[in-house]
Design a protein around this motif. Structure first.
Motif, PDB file in Angstrom:
ATOM      1  N   TYR A 161       0.836  -1.195   0.000  1.00  0.00           N
ATOM      2  CA  TYR A 161       0.000   0.000   0.000  1.00  0.00           C
ATOM      3  C   TYR A 161       0.875   1.250   0.000  1.00  0.00           C
ATOM      4  N   PHE A 162       0.458   2.229  -0.718  1.00  0.00           N
ATOM      5  CA  PHE A 162       1.070   3.558  -0.769  1.00  0.00           C
ATOM      6  C   PHE A 162       2.304   3.652  -1.663  1.00  0.00           C
ATOM      7  N   ALA A 163       2.667   2.606  -2.401  1.00  0.00           N
ATOM      8  CA  ALA A 163       3.821   2.702  -3.304  1.00  0.00           C
ATOM      9  C   ALA A 163       3.569   3.741  -4.394  1.00  0.00           C
ATOM     10  N   LYS A 164       2.354   3.784  -4.934  1.00  0.00           N
ATOM     11  CA  LYS A 164       2.051   4.794  -5.966  1.00  0.00           C
ATOM     12  C   LYS A 164       2.140   6.200  -5.380  1.00  0.00           C
ATOM     13  N   GLN A 165       1.699   6.362  -4.152  1.00  0.00           N
ATOM     14  CA  GLN A 165       1.804   7.658  -3.486  1.00  0.00           C
ATOM     15  C   GLN A 165       3.275   8.028  -3.273  1.00  0.00           C
ATOM     16  N   ASP A 166       4.097   7.040  -2.913  1.00  0.00           N
ATOM     17  CA  ASP A 166       5.543   7.273  -2.796  1.00  0.00           C
ATOM     18  C   ASP A 166       6.098   7.794  -4.112  1.00  0.00           C
ATOM     19  N   ASP A 167       5.667   7.183  -5.213  1.00  0.00           N
ATOM     20  CA  ASP A 167       6.130   7.587  -6.544  1.00  0.00           C
ATOM     21  C   ASP A 167       5.835   9.064  -6.788  1.00  0.00           C
ATOM     22  N   MET A 168       4.621   9.484  -6.492  1.00  0.00           N
ATOM     23  CA  MET A 168       4.247  10.881  -6.713  1.00  0.00           C
ATOM     24  C   MET A 168       5.076  11.820  -5.838  1.00  0.00           C
ATOM     25  N   LEU A 169       5.224  11.479  -4.557  1.00  0.00           N
ATOM     26  CA  LEU A 169       5.939  12.358  -3.626  1.00  0.00           C
ATOM     27  C   LEU A 169       7.438  12.411  -3.915  1.00  0.00           C
ATOM     28  N   ILE A 170       8.041  11.270  -4.183  1.00  0.00           N
ATOM     29  CA  ILE A 170       9.474  11.241  -4.479  1.00  0.00           C
ATOM     30  C   ILE A 170       9.737  11.911  -5.824  1.00  0.00           C
ATOM     31  N   GLY A 171       8.865  11.696  -6.793  1.00  0.00           N
ATOM     32  CA  GLY A 171       9.012  12.362  -8.089  1.00  0.00           C
ATOM     33  C   GLY A 171       9.004  13.875  -7.936  1.00  0.00           C
ATOM     34  N   LYS A 172       8.089  14.376  -7.112  1.00  0.00           N
ATOM     35  CA  LYS A 172       8.035  15.820  -6.859  1.00  0.00           C
ATOM     36  C   LYS A 172       9.320  16.287  -6.175  1.00  0.00           C
ATOM     37  N   THR A 173       9.803  15.514  -5.221  1.00  0.00           N
ATOM     38  CA  THR A 173      11.056  15.863  -4.534  1.00  0.00           C
ATOM     39  C   THR A 173      12.220  15.907  -5.515  1.00  0.00           C
ATOM     40  N   PHE A 174      12.318  14.888  -6.356  1.00  0.00           N
ATOM     41  CA  PHE A 174      13.400  14.864  -7.352  1.00  0.00           C
ATOM     42  C   PHE A 174      13.334  16.093  -8.244  1.00  0.00           C
ATOM     43  N   ARG A 175      12.126  16.442  -8.667  1.00  0.00           N
ATOM     44  CA  ARG A 175      11.977  17.586  -9.572  1.00  0.00           C
ATOM     45  C   ARG A 175      12.249  18.920  -8.865  1.00  0.00           C
ATOM     46  N   ASP A 176      11.645  19.095  -7.705  1.00  0.00           N
ATOM     47  CA  ASP A 176      11.719  20.380  -7.004  1.00  0.00           C
ATOM     48  C   ASP A 176      13.038  20.600  -6.269  1.00  0.00           C
ATOM     49  N   ALA A 177      13.363  19.697  -5.390  1.00  0.00           N
ATOM     50  CA  ALA A 177      14.508  19.910  -4.510  1.00  0.00           C
ATOM     51  C   ALA A 177      15.845  19.516  -5.141  1.00  0.00           C
ATOM     52  N   LEU A 178      15.843  18.481  -5.943  1.00  0.00           N
ATOM     53  CA  LEU A 178      17.091  17.982  -6.484  1.00  0.00           C
ATOM     54  C   LEU A 178      17.404  18.501  -7.876  1.00  0.00           C
ATOM     55  N   GLY A 179      16.422  19.082  -8.537  1.00  0.00           N
ATOM     56  CA  GLY A 179      16.646  19.648  -9.857  1.00  0.00           C
ATOM     57  C   GLY A 179      16.951  18.625 -10.935  1.00  0.00           C
ATOM     58  N   SER A 180      16.371  17.448 -10.833  1.00  0.00           N
ATOM     59  CA  SER A 180      16.616  16.417 -11.839  1.00  0.00           C
ATOM     60  C   SER A 180      16.167  16.880 -13.208  1.00  0.00           C
ATOM     61  N   ARG A 181      17.003  16.644 -14.183  1.00  0.00           N
ATOM     62  CA  ARG A 181      16.641  16.998 -15.553  1.00  0.00           C
ATOM     63  C   ARG A 181      15.763  15.934 -16.185  1.00  0.00           C
ATOM     64  N   GLU A 182      15.931  14.704 -15.752  1.00  0.00           N
ATOM     65  CA  GLU A 182      15.128  13.617 -16.292  1.00  0.00           C
ATOM     66  C   GLU A 182      14.767  12.664 -15.171  1.00  0.00           C
ATOM     67  N   ILE A 183      13.489  12.269 -15.136  1.00  0.00           N
ATOM     68  CA  ILE A 183      12.994  11.338 -14.128  1.00  0.00           C
ATOM     69  C   ILE A 183      12.428  10.118 -14.850  1.00  0.00           C
ATOM     70  N   LEU A 184      12.918   8.955 -14.503  1.00  0.00           N
ATOM     71  CA  LEU A 184      12.360   7.707 -15.011  1.00  0.00           C
ATOM     72  C   LEU A 184      11.507   7.125 -13.903  1.00  0.00           C
ATOM     73  N   GLU A 185      10.227   6.882 -14.202  1.00  0.00           N
ATOM     74  CA  GLU A 185       9.318   6.351 -13.198  1.00  0.00           C
ATOM     75  C   GLU A 185       8.717   5.038 -13.697  1.00  0.00           C
ATOM     76  N   TYR A 186       8.825   4.018 -12.872  1.00  0.00           N
ATOM     77  CA  TYR A 186       8.298   2.706 -13.204  1.00  0.00           C
ATOM     78  C   TYR A 186       7.360   2.275 -12.087  1.00  0.00           C
ATOM     79  N   THR A 187       6.105   2.023 -12.428  1.00  0.00           N
ATOM     80  CA  THR A 187       5.140   1.566 -11.437  1.00  0.00           C
ATOM     81  C   THR A 187       4.495   0.271 -11.907  1.00  0.00           C
ATOM     82  N   ASN A 188       4.253  -0.598 -10.965  1.00  0.00           N
ATOM     83  CA  ASN A 188       3.585  -1.873 -11.185  1.00  0.00           C
ATOM     84  C   ASN A 188       4.125  -2.622 -12.401  1.00  0.00           C
ATOM     85  N   SER A 189       3.302  -2.883 -13.420  1.00  0.00           N
ATOM     86  CA  SER A 189       3.719  -3.720 -14.551  1.00  0.00           C
ATOM     87  C   SER A 189       4.835  -3.084 -15.380  1.00  0.00           C
TER      88      SER A 189
END
Length: 90
Positions: free
Chosen positions: A23-51
């Motif tokens: 439970y909450f893995a998808k929510q983790d994805d959204m929150l960590i993705g936002k952190t990577f974008r906002d705080a870390l300044g990532s130029r590219e984010i690869l996100e893999y969920t479920n299948s």
């Protein structure tokens, strides 16, 4: 940081109830993705969920993205893991 990699598996493909739902893995994805974008300044984010997070997909795509990379990479995994013969496995 040039690359962020997020793998969040909530429901395992072909699981047959061997691994419980995470439970909450998808929510983790959204929150960590936002952190990577906002705080870390990532130029590219690869996100893999479920299948999308199969071993085959990860091996093929990450080999392409990580080949020759010389900058920092941030990695986040959320999902089941297990302990076997003295080793923790994701």
């Amino acid at each position: 940081m040039s690359l962020g990699i997020i793998i969040c598996i909530e429901e395992y493909q072909g699981n047959s109830n061997r691994l419980s739902k995470v439970y909450f893995a998808k929510q983790d994805d959204m929150l960590i993705g936002k952190t990577f974008r906002d705080a870390l300044g990532s130029r590219e984010i690869l996100e893999y969920t479920n299948s999308e997070g199969t071993v085959t997909t990860l091996k093929n795509e990450l080999k392409y993205y990580l080949n020759g990379i010389e900058e920092e990479v941030a990695y986040y995994y959320s999902g089941n893991g297990f302990y076997s013969n003295g080793t923790n496995w994701l």
